[in-house]
Design an enzyme around this catalytic site. Structure first.
Site, PDB file in Angstrom:
ATOM      1  N   PRO A  92      25.385  72.691  12.517  1.00 52.87           N
ATOM      2  CA  PRO A  92      26.621  73.266  13.064  1.00 52.87           C
ATOM      3  C   PRO A  92      26.397  74.700  13.573  1.00 52.87           C
ATOM      4  CG  PRO A  92      27.077  72.158  10.980  1.00 52.87           C
ATOM      5  CD  PRO A  92      25.585  72.131  11.165  1.00 52.87           C
ATOM      6  N   GLU A 137      18.873  67.998  23.929  1.00 53.13           N
ATOM      7  CA  GLU A 137      17.411  68.235  23.919  1.00 53.13           C
ATOM      8  C   GLU A 137      17.036  69.539  24.634  1.00 53.13           C
ATOM      9  OE1 GLU A 137      14.670  65.097  23.906  1.00 53.13           O
ATOM     10  OE2 GLU A 137      16.219  63.609  23.489  1.00 53.13           O
ATOM     11  N   THR A 190      19.399  72.921  26.314  1.00 51.03           N
ATOM     12  CA  THR A 190      20.247  73.104  27.502  1.00 51.03           C
ATOM     13  C   THR A 190      19.383  73.507  28.702  1.00 51.03           C
ATOM     14  OG1 THR A 190      20.511  75.443  27.009  1.00 51.03           O
ATOM     15  CG2 THR A 190      22.157  73.949  26.045  1.00 51.03           C
TER      16      THR A 190
HETATM   17  N1  CAA Z   1       4.145  73.300  21.395  1.00 53.28           N
HETATM   18  C1  CAA Z   1       3.498  73.919  20.382  1.00 53.28           C
HETATM   19  N2  CAA Z   1       3.907  75.122  19.882  1.00 53.28           N
HETATM   20  C2  CAA Z   1       4.996  75.688  20.430  1.00 53.28           C
HETATM   21  C3  CAA Z   1       5.698  75.109  21.497  1.00 53.28           C
HETATM   22  C4  CAA Z   1       5.219  73.876  21.997  1.00 53.28           C
HETATM   23  N3  CAA Z   1       5.855  73.252  22.997  1.00 53.28           N
HETATM   24  N4  CAA Z   1       6.721  75.913  21.832  1.00 53.28           N
HETATM   25  C5  CAA Z   1       6.663  76.968  21.010  1.00 53.28           C
HETATM   26  N5  CAA Z   1       5.619  76.836  20.180  1.00 53.28           N
HETATM   27  C6  CAA Z   1       5.200  77.784  19.146  1.00 53.28           C
HETATM   28  C7  CAA Z   1       4.916  79.155  19.732  1.00 53.28           C
HETATM   29  O1  CAA Z   1       3.594  79.236  20.209  1.00 53.28           O
HETATM   30  C8  CAA Z   1       5.128  80.048  18.550  1.00 53.28           C
HETATM   31  O2  CAA Z   1       3.997  79.966  17.736  1.00 53.28           O
HETATM   32  P1  CAA Z   1       3.469  81.203  16.854  1.00 53.28           P
HETATM   33  O3  CAA Z   1       4.401  81.371  15.722  1.00 53.28           O
HETATM   34  O4  CAA Z   1       2.116  80.774  16.422  1.00 53.28           O
HETATM   35  O5  CAA Z   1       3.462  82.392  17.760  1.00 53.28           O
HETATM   36  C9  CAA Z   1       6.263  79.360  17.808  1.00 53.28           C
HETATM   37  O6  CAA Z   1       6.280  78.004  18.259  1.00 53.28           O
HETATM   38  C10 CAA Z   1       7.623  79.970  18.040  1.00 53.28           C
HETATM   39  O7  CAA Z   1       7.892  79.921  19.420  1.00 53.28           O
HETATM   40  P2  CAA Z   1       8.985  80.827  20.089  1.00 53.28           P
HETATM   41  O8  CAA Z   1       8.738  82.272  19.753  1.00 53.28           O
HETATM   42  O9  CAA Z   1       9.064  80.481  21.528  1.00 53.28           O
HETATM   43  O10 CAA Z   1      10.309  80.350  19.296  1.00 53.28           O
HETATM   44  P3  CAA Z   1      11.807  80.749  19.528  1.00 53.28           P
HETATM   45  O11 CAA Z   1      12.463  80.535  18.235  1.00 53.28           O
HETATM   46  O12 CAA Z   1      11.968  82.067  20.201  1.00 53.28           O
HETATM   47  O13 CAA Z   1      12.337  79.694  20.642  1.00 53.28           O
HETATM   48  C11 CAA Z   1      12.929  77.510  21.467  1.00 53.28           C
HETATM   49  C12 CAA Z   1      12.081  78.354  20.536  1.00 53.28           C
HETATM   50  C13 CAA Z   1      12.052  77.070  22.602  1.00 53.28           C
HETATM   51  C14 CAA Z   1      14.148  78.201  22.060  1.00 53.28           C
HETATM   52  C15 CAA Z   1      13.332  76.343  20.576  1.00 53.28           C
HETATM   53  O14 CAA Z   1      14.149  76.813  19.523  1.00 53.28           O
HETATM   54  C16 CAA Z   1      14.052  75.261  21.314  1.00 53.28           C
HETATM   55  O15 CAA Z   1      13.436  74.436  21.963  1.00 53.28           O
HETATM   56  N6  CAA Z   1      15.384  75.230  21.180  1.00 53.28           N
HETATM   57  C17 CAA Z   1      16.165  74.135  21.706  1.00 53.28           C
HETATM   58  C18 CAA Z   1      16.329  73.119  20.632  1.00 53.28           C
HETATM   59  C19 CAA Z   1      16.532  71.764  21.170  1.00 53.28           C
HETATM   60  O16 CAA Z   1      15.999  71.365  22.192  1.00 53.28           O
HETATM   61  N7  CAA Z   1      17.297  70.997  20.431  1.00 53.28           N
HETATM   62  C20 CAA Z   1      17.520  69.660  20.797  1.00 53.28           C
HETATM   63  C21 CAA Z   1      17.969  68.879  19.644  1.00 53.28           C
HETATM   64  S1  CAA Z   1      17.644  67.202  19.841  1.00 53.28           S
HETATM   65  C22 CAA Z   1      19.014  66.561  20.515  1.00 53.28           C
HETATM   66  O17 CAA Z   1      19.582  67.046  21.436  1.00 53.28           O
HETATM   67  C23 CAA Z   1      19.397  65.390  19.715  1.00 53.28           C
HETATM   68  C24 CAA Z   1      20.070  64.248  20.185  1.00 53.28           C
HETATM   69  O18 CAA Z   1      20.315  63.415  19.343  1.00 53.28           O
HETATM   70  C25 CAA Z   1      20.431  63.997  21.587  1.00 53.28           C
END
Ligand code: CAA
Length: 379
Positions: A127, A362, A364
């Site tokens: 949430p 998945e 925005t």
């Molecule tokens: N592969 C491997 N490692 C990755 C990666 C990838 N694609 N992307 C990031 N990382 C790693 C980074 O290298 C970093 O590693 P270190 O700690 O070693 O430096 C670590 O992950 C953290 O990365 P960020 O600093 O970029 O993390 P953040 O917190 O600032 O941002 C984000 C991350 C990309 C915004 C992520 O939170 C995200 O994708 N958010 C969206 C969430 C999402 O898509 N939710 C969908 C839910 S599913 C759904 O919709 C369900 C349904 O039922 C329909």
């Protein structure tokens, strides 16, 4: 470079398209209205081998490549984006097991999905944490050979029917993404409380609910990749699933486009079919360009996956571009239909409502841009 599909891929496309047109399309509006999950149709799709495309052949799957699975997804979304969401959510939940599971876990959790039609749910969003997935609060505490899970999940697709949940929690919220842990929870485990079905604008036949986990006890052998190893699994899962979502946007957009072209040829205004008017031609040309560009991005993102090459940037390109294009194309299809397009009697109204969700789930469209910018500037 070869843009042709193989004979096998053409066959799969034909099979999925026939299924979409004969089984899904005729029922899409009815299930949208009723807002219930079309379990018989979904089971038929499973019987044809069109569900759980991510399961490798060694665990009983069809051994589809990522490109194969994009072809199937596009076709099924052409039939109904909502029904396809229920199908695609299975892959989203099973992919963490394919990516982060050990051999024993893959046999135990994936193989039953190849023996009968089963439903899976991916539980990441909460949430208070959607875009900021690294900040999730659901607690996973070690207790002997088990872990105990407490927390709330939100917007969980397939939740009401799930045989298996793949849940992300944290061993310590202060660790942020470094504490994220992925665990598989089977249906019937005490403490799982599934909420009421959400009444959504689109994808109304897909089942979306909140799920609460109250002292849910699961053996440690259900943890994927070990404690605190869940974040990379989640990110790699999204690298695979986002092009699938993009592919579903291509399918929905193609369907809206086909309807709009047909209608433009039939509808007469100012004594000529409206297709003769340049204002309509320009809209149709823009729609066609965007569909083709989206499809190419999807196939490139999938090709990178099939070749074990990093695809994060392309996955986000494809997801953002295809989702935004689908929204625009569906809106323009309604515009071409005029007043009729705004009526539930015509199919483009539903596609426009369905398209909106593709820009939200998945990640925005804004989160995709954030990922792209991070890839450009920091990685
Ligand atoms: N592969 C491997 N490692 C990755 C990666 C990838 N694609 N992307 C990031 N990382 C790693 C980074 O290298 C970093 O590693 P270190 O700690 O070693 O430096 C670590 O992950 C953290 O990365 P960020 O600093 O970029 O993390 P953040 O917190 O600032 O941002 C984000 C991350 C990309 C915004 C992520 O939170 C995200 O994708 N958010 C969206 C969430 C999402 O898509 N939710 C969908 C839910 S599913 C759904 O919709 C369900 C349904 O039922 C329909």
């Amino acid at each position: 470079m070869d843009f042709n599909l193989t004979n096998d891929q053409l066959e799969i496309k034909d099979l999925a398209m026939k299924f979409a047109k004969n089984e899904m399309m005729p029922k899409a509006s009815e299930f949208d209205e009723k807002a219930t999950m079309p379990l018989d149709i979904l089971r038929k799709a499973w019987e044809l081998g069109l569900v759980n495309t991510c399961i490798p052949a060694e665990y009983g799957g069809n051994g589809f490549t990522a490109i194969d699975s994009m072809i199937i997804t596009e076709a099924l979304a052409y039939g109904c984006m909502g029904m396809n969401t229920s199908i695609m959510a299975n892959d989203l939940a099973l992919l963490p097991i394919v990516i982060g599971g050990n051999d024993e876990q893959k046999k135990r959790f994936l193989t039953p999905f190849t023996q009968d039609y089963k439903i899976a749910a991916f539980c990441l969003t909460e949430p208070g944490n959607g875009s900021d997935a690294g900040g999730i609060k659901t607690l996973i505490k070690e207790d002997g050979d088990d872990v105990v899970i407490n927390g709330n999940k939100m917007w969980i697709t397939n939740a009401g029917y799930a045989d298996l949940f793949v849940l992300y929690g944290t061993t310590d919220p202060a660790l942020k993404h470094k504490g994220i842990t992925a665990v598989v929870i089977e249906k019937g485990t005490p403490g799982i409380e599934v909420g009421k079905k959400e009444d959504k604008m689109g994808h109304r036949c897909s089942d979306t609910r909140a799920v609460t986990f109250n002292n849910v006890r699961v053996p440690k052998k259900n943890i994927l990749g070990g404690l605190n190893q869940g974040w990379k699994i989640a990110m790699k899962t999204l690298d695979h699933s986002r092009p699938m979502v993009a592919s579903s946007a291509v399918g929905g957009a193609q369907c809206a486009f086909d309807h709009a072209v047909k209608y433009a040829k039939e509808r007469v205004q100012f004594n000529v079919p409206i297709a003769n008017h340049q204002a309509i031609q320009f809209m149709i040309a823009d729609m066609a360009m965007k569909i083709e560009a989206s499809r190419l991005l999807v196939h490139k993102a999938a090709w990178l996956l099939d070749n074990n090459l990093p695809n994060t940037q392309l996955a986000s390109y494809s997801k953002a571009f295809a989702a935004d294009s689908c929204m625009q194309i569906a809106t323009d299809a309604v515009q071409i239909y005029g007043g009729y397009g705004y009526s539930k009697e015509y199919p483009v109204e539903k596609i426009m409502r369905d398209a909106k969700l593709i820009q939200l789930y998945e990640g925005t469209s804004q989160i995709q841009r954030l990922v792209i910018a991070k890839e450009i500037f920091t990685r």
